[in-house]
Design a protein around this motif. Structure first.
Motif, PDB file in Angstrom:
ATOM      1  N   THR A 125       0.841  -1.194   0.000  1.00  0.00           N
ATOM      2  CA  THR A 125       0.000   0.000   0.000  1.00  0.00           C
ATOM      3  C   THR A 125       0.876   1.244   0.000  1.00  0.00           C
ATOM      4  N   PRO A 126       0.725   2.143  -0.966  1.00  0.00           N
ATOM      5  CA  PRO A 126       1.545   3.370  -0.981  1.00  0.00           C
ATOM      6  C   PRO A 126       1.253   4.232   0.250  1.00  0.00           C
ATOM      7  N   GLY A 127       2.293   4.869   0.739  1.00  0.00           N
ATOM      8  CA  GLY A 127       2.133   5.727   1.900  1.00  0.00           C
ATOM      9  C   GLY A 127       3.430   6.429   2.220  1.00  0.00           C
ATOM     10  N   ALA A 128       3.370   7.286   3.224  1.00  0.00           N
ATOM     11  CA  ALA A 128       4.566   8.010   3.652  1.00  0.00           C
ATOM     12  C   ALA A 128       5.555   7.045   4.288  1.00  0.00           C
ATOM     13  N   PRO A 129       6.855   7.366   4.223  1.00  0.00           N
ATOM     14  CA  PRO A 129       7.841   6.490   4.878  1.00  0.00           C
ATOM     15  C   PRO A 129       7.562   6.341   6.362  1.00  0.00           C
ATOM     16  N   PHE A 130       7.826   5.134   6.878  1.00  0.00           N
ATOM     17  CA  PHE A 130       7.665   4.793   8.280  1.00  0.00           C
ATOM     18  C   PHE A 130       6.222   4.952   8.753  1.00  0.00           C
ATOM     19  N   THR A 131       5.266   4.657   7.845  1.00  0.00           N
ATOM     20  CA  THR A 131       3.874   4.600   8.275  1.00  0.00           C
ATOM     21  C   THR A 131       3.594   3.281   8.981  1.00  0.00           C
ATOM     22  N   VAL A 132       4.110   2.196   8.414  1.00  0.00           N
ATOM     23  CA  VAL A 132       4.043   0.874   9.041  1.00  0.00           C
ATOM     24  C   VAL A 132       5.476   0.408   9.237  1.00  0.00           C
ATOM     25  N   VAL A 133       5.816   0.036  10.475  1.00  0.00           N
ATOM     26  CA  VAL A 133       7.217  -0.184  10.843  1.00  0.00           C
ATOM     27  C   VAL A 133       7.363  -1.560  11.492  1.00  0.00           C
ATOM     28  N   GLY A 134       8.443  -2.259  11.131  1.00  0.00           N
ATOM     29  CA  GLY A 134       8.838  -3.476  11.821  1.00  0.00           C
ATOM     30  C   GLY A 134       9.939  -3.168  12.813  1.00  0.00           C
ATOM     31  N   VAL A 135       9.851  -3.771  14.005  1.00  0.00           N
ATOM     32  CA  VAL A 135      10.759  -3.446  15.106  1.00  0.00           C
ATOM     33  C   VAL A 135      11.490  -4.708  15.547  1.00  0.00           C
ATOM     34  N   ASP A 136      12.763  -4.560  15.815  1.00  0.00           N
ATOM     35  CA  ASP A 136      13.557  -5.637  16.405  1.00  0.00           C
ATOM     36  C   ASP A 136      14.682  -5.008  17.214  1.00  0.00           C
ATOM     37  N   VAL A 137      15.202  -5.773  18.148  1.00  0.00           N
ATOM     38  CA  VAL A 137      16.276  -5.299  19.021  1.00  0.00           C
ATOM     39  C   VAL A 137      17.509  -6.139  18.766  1.00  0.00           C
ATOM     40  N   PRO A 196       4.533  10.502  12.710  1.00  0.00           N
ATOM     41  CA  PRO A 196       3.628   9.519  13.333  1.00  0.00           C
ATOM     42  C   PRO A 196       3.640   8.189  12.594  1.00  0.00           C
ATOM     43  N   VAL A 197       3.434   7.126  13.351  1.00  0.00           N
ATOM     44  CA  VAL A 197       3.392   5.761  12.835  1.00  0.00           C
ATOM     45  C   VAL A 197       2.022   5.176  13.146  1.00  0.00           C
ATOM     46  N   LYS A 198       1.435   4.499  12.159  1.00  0.00           N
ATOM     47  CA  LYS A 198       0.132   3.876  12.367  1.00  0.00           C
ATOM     48  C   LYS A 198       0.238   2.501  13.020  1.00  0.00           C
ATOM     49  N   GLU A 199       1.271   1.759  12.636  1.00  0.00           N
ATOM     50  CA  GLU A 199       1.313   0.356  13.069  1.00  0.00           C
ATOM     51  C   GLU A 199       2.753  -0.098  13.236  1.00  0.00           C
ATOM     52  N   PHE A 200       3.010  -0.807  14.321  1.00  0.00           N
ATOM     53  CA  PHE A 200       4.281  -1.482  14.552  1.00  0.00           C
ATOM     54  C   PHE A 200       4.068  -2.982  14.466  1.00  0.00           C
ATOM     55  N   ARG A 201       5.078  -3.676  13.949  1.00  0.00           N
ATOM     56  CA  ARG A 201       5.058  -5.140  13.900  1.00  0.00           C
ATOM     57  C   ARG A 201       6.345  -5.677  14.513  1.00  0.00           C
ATOM     58  N   SER A 202       6.248  -6.813  15.190  1.00  0.00           N
ATOM     59  CA  SER A 202       7.432  -7.442  15.768  1.00  0.00           C
ATOM     60  C   SER A 202       7.139  -8.921  15.984  1.00  0.00           C
ATOM     61  N   ASP A 203       8.184  -9.664  16.332  1.00  0.00           N
ATOM     62  CA  ASP A 203       7.991 -11.069  16.673  1.00  0.00           C
ATOM     63  C   ASP A 203       7.606 -11.177  18.143  1.00  0.00           C
ATOM     64  N   ARG A 204       7.424 -12.404  18.599  1.00  0.00           N
ATOM     65  CA  ARG A 204       6.966 -12.623  19.968  1.00  0.00           C
ATOM     66  C   ARG A 204       8.120 -13.031  20.885  1.00  0.00           C
ATOM     67  N   GLU A 205       9.257 -12.380  20.743  1.00  0.00           N
ATOM     68  CA  GLU A 205      10.364 -12.653  21.652  1.00  0.00           C
ATOM     69  C   GLU A 205      10.045 -12.136  23.051  1.00  0.00           C
ATOM     70  N   THR A 206      10.819 -12.618  24.018  1.00  0.00           N
ATOM     71  CA  THR A 206      10.598 -12.169  25.398  1.00  0.00           C
ATOM     72  C   THR A 206      10.930 -10.696  25.582  1.00  0.00           C
ATOM     73  N   ASP A 249       8.898 -12.184   9.655  1.00  0.00           N
ATOM     74  CA  ASP A 249       9.624 -10.961   9.985  1.00  0.00           C
ATOM     75  C   ASP A 249      10.950 -10.895   9.231  1.00  0.00           C
ATOM     76  N   GLY A 250      10.991 -11.485   8.057  1.00  0.00           N
ATOM     77  CA  GLY A 250      12.218 -11.445   7.274  1.00  0.00           C
ATOM     78  C   GLY A 250      12.588 -10.059   6.783  1.00  0.00           C
ATOM     79  N   VAL A 251      11.600  -9.158   6.694  1.00  0.00           N
ATOM     80  CA  VAL A 251      11.863  -7.800   6.215  1.00  0.00           C
ATOM     81  C   VAL A 251      12.751  -7.057   7.208  1.00  0.00           C
TER      82      VAL A 251
END
Length: 252
Positions: A125-137, A196-206, A249-251
């Protein structure tokens, strides 16, 4: 064998004419050559000649193929000859036996190709950068900090990676410990720079879910506590991948 028994030369077009064959004292047709004086077994010096179209040749190849632990054509053929048998046209016969071997088909079979599912709507879906973000540590990384007294002290740092699912851009924030307060500060710095960010995604790590109390570890928990309150105040949705679905979460 009739020609050799009459001491007549073998026809030039014969498939064994180059082997210098002879008949031993037991009436077995064997390979000749110049190794008769070698101090090795007579079966290795002069292997028995087996016709390629005989049932015995097929049985011998199958037996020594299993004895060689289902190795390839070269090792199977070498095992056959080391045991005193010279099969005419062994190359094709061994290849045929290996091709029909059920065990070899299982061991050397091709893996099925996994068809990937359609890309989620967040990726297309086209949108502004960092509208939907994947997070990892990532981390920890050991660093050296200089104290005012002149000494050196080692400490740890972690990196929070924010990856835009649309543009694949990456933003990195450094945190000093794995705590909710440090993560909230990194999240505020990220939002102040990227918007602003609409949605964050991540895995289910502790790092992100509430199993930290069971293992008595210190970390980020976005399902309860100050992080959840901060997300609600910022109207941000946080989605987790299903358990044991690391391919999602390969992205990031």
């Amino acid at each position: 064998m009739k020609l050799l028994s009459r001491n007549e030369p073998i026809l030039a077009g014969s498939s064994i004419s180059s082997l210098s064959p002879f008949i031993d004292e037991h009436g077995i047709l064997r390979v000749g050559g110049r190794r008769s004086k070698a101090e090795i077994s007579s079966n290795i010096k002069h292997p028995a000649i087996i016709p390629k179209k005989s049932h015995v040749a097929s049985l011998l190849v199958r037996y020594f193929h299993e004895k060689a632990q289902h190795q390839g054509r070269l090792i199977t053929e070498a095992t056959l000859r080391n045991n005193g048998f010279w099969v005419i046209g062994a190359k094709r016969l061994v290849s045929s036996v290996i091709h029909k071997c059920v065990v070899c088909r299982k061991l050397r079979g091709k893996f099925q190709g996994q068809r990937m599912a359609d890309l989620p709507s967040d990726r297309v879906t086209p949108g502004a950068p960092f509208t939907v973000v994947g997070v990892d540590v990532s981390g920890p990384c050991n660093i050296v900090a200089r104290k005012t007294g002149g000494g050196l002290a080692e400490s740890k740092r972690w990196a929070v990676l924010f990856t835009c699912l649309g543009t694949r851009a990456v933003h990195i924030e450094v945190i000093e410990d794995m705590s909710s307060s440090a993560f909230i500060n990194a999240l505020r710095r990220f939002l102040a720079i990227r918007g602003p960010v609409k949605e964050f995604r991540s895995d289910r790590e502790t790092n992100f879910v509430g199993a930290l109390e069971d293992i008595q570890a210190k970390g980020i928990c976005v399902e309860a506590g100050p992080v959840k309150t901060h997300l609600q105040d910022s109207k941000i949705v946080w989605k987790f991948n299903p358990p044991h679905a690391s391919h999602m979460d390969g992205v990031w």
